[in-house]
Write an enzyme that holds these catalytic residues in place. Structure first.
Site, mmCIF file in Angstrom:
data_model
loop_
_atom_site.group_PDB
_atom_site.id
_atom_site.type_symbol
_atom_site.label_atom_id
_atom_site.label_comp_id
_atom_site.label_asym_id
_atom_site.label_seq_id
_atom_site.Cartn_x
_atom_site.Cartn_y
_atom_site.Cartn_z
ATOM 1 N N THR A 49 0.824 -1.201 0.000
ATOM 2 C CA THR A 49 0.000 0.000 0.000
ATOM 3 C C THR A 49 0.863 1.258 0.000
ATOM 4 O O THR A 49 0.441 2.313 -0.484
ATOM 5 C CB THR A 49 -0.938 0.002 1.224
ATOM 6 O OG1 THR A 49 -1.577 -1.277 1.318
ATOM 7 C CG2 THR A 49 -2.008 1.078 1.113
ATOM 8 N N ARG A 142 -0.682 -11.532 -6.107
ATOM 9 C CA ARG A 142 0.298 -10.557 -6.599
ATOM 10 C C ARG A 142 1.627 -11.205 -6.985
ATOM 11 O O ARG A 142 2.300 -10.745 -7.894
ATOM 12 C CB ARG A 142 0.570 -9.493 -5.531
ATOM 13 C CG ARG A 142 -0.505 -8.427 -5.420
ATOM 14 C CD ARG A 142 -0.070 -7.352 -4.429
ATOM 15 N NE ARG A 142 -1.039 -6.287 -4.304
ATOM 16 C CZ ARG A 142 -1.023 -5.154 -5.002
ATOM 17 N NH1 ARG A 142 -0.088 -4.951 -5.902
ATOM 18 N NH2 ARG A 142 -1.940 -4.224 -4.811
ATOM 19 N N LYS A 165 1.370 -12.788 7.656
ATOM 20 C CA LYS A 165 0.293 -11.982 7.087
ATOM 21 C C LYS A 165 -0.289 -12.801 5.956
ATOM 22 O O LYS A 165 0.330 -12.977 4.906
ATOM 23 C CB LYS A 165 0.805 -10.637 6.564
ATOM 24 C CG LYS A 165 -0.303 -9.808 5.909
ATOM 25 C CD LYS A 165 0.216 -8.535 5.255
ATOM 26 C CE LYS A 165 -0.904 -7.800 4.542
ATOM 27 N NZ LYS A 165 -0.426 -6.601 3.807
#
Length: 295
Positions: A49, A142, A165
């Site tokens: 991000t 991704r 994560k």
């Protein structure tokens, strides 16, 4: 092997405020202050991000160093330090450690399409080079590679690999992972639409895009659950779904940059190969934000 928990609750995967001329460090400091004042539990600097992939090396060093100095230990600081070049990942990890990061977020090597044995060797090399705990970051949509449950179990043996994560979205695979790793790895949701399910599976919280926009609310989803108010936590998760879906209606961080710009928090600017949000999707997101009294 039980390891120290890095944080409990919501960690914001913070945007990096940029403009055509570079990084807006003044806005970055303002965002850090706002997040901490809103009660966020931790901050992730230079993650996906934060557009780390398009920061220059000098910008990366400055963003990490300035953020560490400005956060000043008020909340845990986690630094993204991944690469598809293992030597570069180690170099970034050492930079983050030298800036006194509390933990390293290490994405799976993308594009190379490593085998599972290669992932083990890669992460062991990174963890050996780090004096901070490592959070493994699994986001196969991704990177093109997925960390399998048995691989997690092997990596859990390393004393410096502390958490996951998990952004694969595969809860069945995560259940298998949990059965293999026990309490040797903490689990954080990498998907904002799965905060509650991960908490119900014993997760410690979320590394969040949503919390850029509503940090106090996102943290509260977690802490209501921790406090035994599971029903309220679930309702908050469900009520946030329209905004979550809008924030992922185009590739992250395109929508969250547009949302933050509408809040006056940054310029609506992303670096190529990303481009700003399409007008129709942006208008839908703004309607949701107005309904929630965000703008």
């Amino acid at each position: 092997m039980t390891k120290k928990t890095i944080f409990k609750g919501a960690a914001t995967a913070l945007i990096t405020p940029t403009y055509e001329g570079g990084v807006d460090y003044k806005k970055l400091s303002e965002l850090i202050d706002w997040q901490i004042n809103q009660g966020i539990d931790a901050l992730v600097i230079c993650g996906t991000t934060g557009e780390a992939a398009t920061l220059t090396h000098a910008e990366y060093e400055k963003v990490v160093g300035m953020s560490a100095e400005y956060i000043g230990g008020r909340v845990p600081m986690i630094v993204g330090a991944g690469s598809n070049c293992t030597e570069k990942a180690i170099e970034l990890t050492k930079i983050a450690c030298s800036c006194k990061a509390d933990a390293i977020l290490s994405v799976t090597p993308y594009y190379n399409k490593s085998t599972q044995r290669g992932l083990v060797k890669t992460y062991e090399a990174i963890a050996d080079a780090s004096d901070k705990p490592i959070i493994l970051y699994n986001v196969p949509s991704r990177t093109g590679v997925n960390i399998e449950p048995k691989t997690y179990a092997e990596l859990a043996k390393h004393p410096n690999i502390s958490a996951i994560k998990e952004a694969s979205g595969n809860l069945s695979a995560l259940m298998t992972t949990l059965s293999l790793v026990g309490d040797s790895l903490d689990i954080y949701s990498g998907n904002d639409d799965q905060i509650y399910p991960l908490l119900a599976l014993g997760g410690k919280g979320v590394i969040s895009v949503l919390s850029n926009v509503i940090p106090a609310y996102t943290s509260q989803i977690c802490h209501e659950y921790f406090d035994g108010n599971e029903g309220k936590s679930l309702k908050m998760q469900l009520d946030a779904l329209p905004l979550i879906n809008a924030l992922f209606s185009e590739v992250n961080p395109i929508p969250v940059k547009a949302a933050m710009a509408a809040m006056g928090m940054c310029e609506n600017y992303v670096r190529l190969p990303l481009v700003t949000m399409s007008e129709d999707k942006a208008e839908e997101m703004y309607k949701i934000m107005k309904t929630m009294n965000i703008i």
